[in-house]
Design a protein around this motif. Structure first.
Motif, mmCIF file in Angstrom:
data_model
loop_
_atom_site.group_PDB
_atom_site.id
_atom_site.type_symbol
_atom_site.label_atom_id
_atom_site.label_comp_id
_atom_site.label_asym_id
_atom_site.label_seq_id
_atom_site.Cartn_x
_atom_site.Cartn_y
_atom_site.Cartn_z
ATOM 1 N N GLY A 57 44.152 -40.809 -89.296
ATOM 2 C CA GLY A 57 42.786 -40.747 -88.797
ATOM 3 C C GLY A 57 41.942 -41.841 -89.411
ATOM 4 N N ASP A 58 40.647 -41.776 -89.196
ATOM 5 C CA ASP A 58 39.730 -42.816 -89.651
ATOM 6 C C ASP A 58 39.347 -42.698 -91.121
ATOM 7 N N GLY A 62 41.891 -37.233 -94.892
ATOM 8 C CA GLY A 62 41.322 -36.400 -93.851
ATOM 9 C C GLY A 62 42.379 -35.529 -93.214
ATOM 10 N N TRP A 63 42.752 -35.853 -91.991
ATOM 11 C CA TRP A 63 43.820 -35.134 -91.305
ATOM 12 C C TRP A 63 45.118 -35.412 -92.048
ATOM 13 N N ARG A 64 45.946 -34.413 -92.192
ATOM 14 C CA ARG A 64 47.198 -34.597 -92.908
ATOM 15 C C ARG A 64 48.321 -33.826 -92.221
ATOM 16 N N LEU A 65 49.488 -34.401 -92.294
ATOM 17 C CA LEU A 65 50.698 -33.742 -91.827
ATOM 18 C C LEU A 65 51.623 -33.584 -93.016
ATOM 19 N N GLU A 66 52.368 -32.503 -93.030
ATOM 20 C CA GLU A 66 53.422 -32.341 -94.007
ATOM 21 C C GLU A 66 54.735 -32.611 -93.275
ATOM 22 N N CYS A 82 45.600 -26.429 -91.073
ATOM 23 C CA CYS A 82 44.408 -26.353 -90.224
ATOM 24 C C CYS A 82 43.195 -25.738 -90.903
ATOM 25 N N ALA A 83 43.406 -24.823 -91.840
ATOM 26 C CA ALA A 83 42.278 -24.146 -92.486
ATOM 27 C C ALA A 83 42.705 -23.606 -93.843
ATOM 28 N N LEU A 84 41.745 -23.574 -94.767
ATOM 29 C CA LEU A 84 41.958 -23.040 -96.113
ATOM 30 C C LEU A 84 40.871 -22.027 -96.407
ATOM 31 N N PHE A 85 41.231 -20.958 -97.107
ATOM 32 C CA PHE A 85 40.260 -19.952 -97.517
ATOM 33 C C PHE A 85 40.410 -19.704 -99.003
ATOM 34 N N TRP A 86 39.277 -19.580 -99.684
ATOM 35 C CA TRP A 86 39.283 -19.378 -101.125
ATOM 36 C C TRP A 86 38.251 -18.329 -101.488
ATOM 37 N N PRO A 87 38.510 -17.411 -102.408
ATOM 38 C CA PRO A 87 39.757 -17.233 -103.145
ATOM 39 C C PRO A 87 40.805 -16.545 -102.279
ATOM 40 N N ALA A 88 42.051 -16.787 -102.609
ATOM 41 C CA ALA A 88 43.158 -16.197 -101.861
ATOM 42 C C ALA A 88 43.142 -14.683 -102.015
ATOM 43 N N LEU A 89 43.742 -14.003 -101.027
ATOM 44 C CA LEU A 89 43.879 -12.550 -101.116
ATOM 45 C C LEU A 89 44.777 -12.184 -102.286
ATOM 46 N N ASP A 90 44.456 -11.078 -102.940
ATOM 47 C CA ASP A 90 45.318 -10.525 -103.975
ATOM 48 C C ASP A 90 46.296 -9.602 -103.265
ATOM 49 N N LEU A 91 47.553 -9.995 -103.213
ATOM 50 C CA LEU A 91 48.544 -9.213 -102.473
ATOM 51 C C LEU A 91 49.295 -8.245 -103.370
ATOM 52 N N ASP A 92 48.748 -7.948 -104.547
ATOM 53 C CA ASP A 92 49.373 -7.011 -105.484
ATOM 54 C C ASP A 92 49.375 -5.633 -104.845
ATOM 55 N N VAL A 121 35.872 -34.739 -92.587
ATOM 56 C CA VAL A 121 36.422 -34.184 -91.351
ATOM 57 C C VAL A 121 36.746 -32.693 -91.519
ATOM 58 N N TRP A 122 37.005 -32.267 -92.755
ATOM 59 C CA TRP A 122 37.200 -30.840 -93.042
ATOM 60 C C TRP A 122 35.823 -30.188 -93.109
ATOM 61 N N GLU A 123 35.546 -29.298 -92.173
ATOM 62 C CA GLU A 123 34.259 -28.605 -92.128
ATOM 63 C C GLU A 123 34.279 -27.484 -93.170
ATOM 64 N N ARG A 124 33.286 -27.473 -94.049
ATOM 65 C CA ARG A 124 33.263 -26.476 -95.117
ATOM 66 C C ARG A 124 32.166 -25.456 -94.874
ATOM 67 N N ASP A 125 32.524 -24.189 -95.002
ATOM 68 C CA ASP A 125 31.558 -23.098 -94.939
ATOM 69 C C ASP A 125 31.624 -22.368 -96.277
ATOM 70 N N PRO A 126 30.698 -22.668 -97.195
ATOM 71 C CA PRO A 126 30.773 -22.092 -98.535
ATOM 72 C C PRO A 126 30.485 -20.592 -98.581
ATOM 73 N N ASP A 127 29.955 -20.033 -97.491
ATOM 74 C CA ASP A 127 29.613 -18.610 -97.461
ATOM 75 C C ASP A 127 30.499 -17.819 -96.505
ATOM 76 N N ALA A 128 31.617 -18.390 -96.095
ATOM 77 C CA ALA A 128 32.480 -17.719 -95.117
ATOM 78 C C ALA A 128 33.075 -16.439 -95.692
ATOM 79 N N GLU A 129 33.134 -15.435 -94.872
ATOM 80 C CA GLU A 129 33.819 -14.189 -95.219
ATOM 81 C C GLU A 129 35.242 -14.261 -94.675
ATOM 82 N N ARG A 130 36.059 -13.348 -95.105
ATOM 83 C CA ARG A 130 37.464 -13.333 -94.690
ATOM 84 C C ARG A 130 37.595 -13.231 -93.165
ATOM 85 N N ASP A 131 36.677 -12.551 -92.512
ATOM 86 C CA ASP A 131 36.726 -12.412 -91.053
ATOM 87 C C ASP A 131 36.678 -13.773 -90.359
ATOM 88 N N ALA A 132 35.955 -14.738 -90.934
ATOM 89 C CA ALA A 132 35.877 -16.072 -90.335
ATOM 90 C C ALA A 132 37.237 -16.761 -90.369
#
Length: 195
Positions: A57-58, A62-66, A82-92, A121-132
C-alpha cells in the motif's frame, strides 16, 4: 478497551479470492503484483508467516499480509489480518469473569502498546466494546458470503471460525489470538490455506 481495523471492502476480498485461481508461487505473486500488493520484480519472502509480515500500500506498516510456505507446498497460506481488539478475552475456564486483581479497570489509563506500530490506515476506536469486534467479524463474513455463499463449516463460541472451499483451498475467517502480540490482542483474519 480498544479496537483497530482495516477498511476491508469487497475490492480487497476479491483480490484475496483471486489468489486461489492459480495457487502456485508464480501465480500468486503475479496476482499480488497486479493488485498493487507486491512490487514488480522483487521476490517475496515466504515461510515467515506472522513473524515477518509483508507490507503493501501507500503507507509503511499499513496493510500487511502474512505469507506462510509458498503456494504449491502442503500447508501453504496467505493471511490478511483485518482487526485487533485489546485487551484480549480471558479464556480461563476456571473463572466466569475477571477477578478483582485481573479486571480491566475503566478508571485506569491502559496503554495500547502496539498503537505506534500501525499506520493511519488502521482505524482506531479507543472506546470500542467487545460487541464492535463481533460486529466486524459479522461484516467480514457478509463480504465473504457475497462472493462465496454460505460457509461450508461454521464454528461458534468465543473464537468463531467460518470455512469455505474453493479451487482445492480452504478460506477461513477466524477470530483468534494475535501471536504477534503474544496474545495481548485478539485478531480477526482471513486466511487462504492449502489443506
Amino acid at each position: 478497551m480498544s479496537m483497530k481495523k482495516l477498511p476491508v471492502s469487497p475490492a480487497e476480498i476479491r483480490v484475496l479470492l483471486s489468489l486461489t485461481s492459480d495457487w502456485t508461487r508464480e501465480g500468486v505473486e503475479k496476482a499480488l503484483v497486479e493488485a498493487g500488493w507486491a512490487p514488480d520484480g522483487k521476490p517475496l519472502e515466504w515461510s515467515a508467516g506472522a513473524s515477518a509480515p509483508h507490507f503493501f500500500g501507500d503507507e509503511d506498516n499499513g496493510w500487511r499480509l502474512e505469507l506462510g510456505d509458498e503456494p504449491g507446498v502442503a500447508g501453504a497460506f496467505v493471511r490478511l489480518p483485518c482487526a485487533l481488539f485489546w485487551p484480549a478475552l480471558d479464556l480461563d475456564e476456571d473463572t466466569d469473569d475477571y477477578d478483582d486483581e485481573d479486571a480491566f479497570s475503566a478508571q485506569e489509563e491502559e496503554v495500547d502498546d502496539l498503537d505506534d506500530e500501525y499506520a493511519d490506515v488502521w482505524e482506531r476506536d479507543p472506546d470500542a466494546e467487545r460487541d464492535a469486534f463481533d460486529d466486524e467479524f459479522a461484516r467480514l463474513s457478509n463480504l465473504l458470503r457475497a462472493e462465496l455463499g454460505d460457509p461450508d463449516k461454521r464454528t461458534e463460541g468465543l473464537e468463531p471460525e467460518e470455512t469455505w472451499h474453493r479451487d482445492g483451498l480452504e478460506i477461513h475467517l477466524e477470530m483468534t489470538d494475535d501471536i504477534n502480540s503474544y496474545s495481548q490482542y485478539d485478531l480477526i483474519a482471513i486466511q487462504l490455506r492449502a489443506p
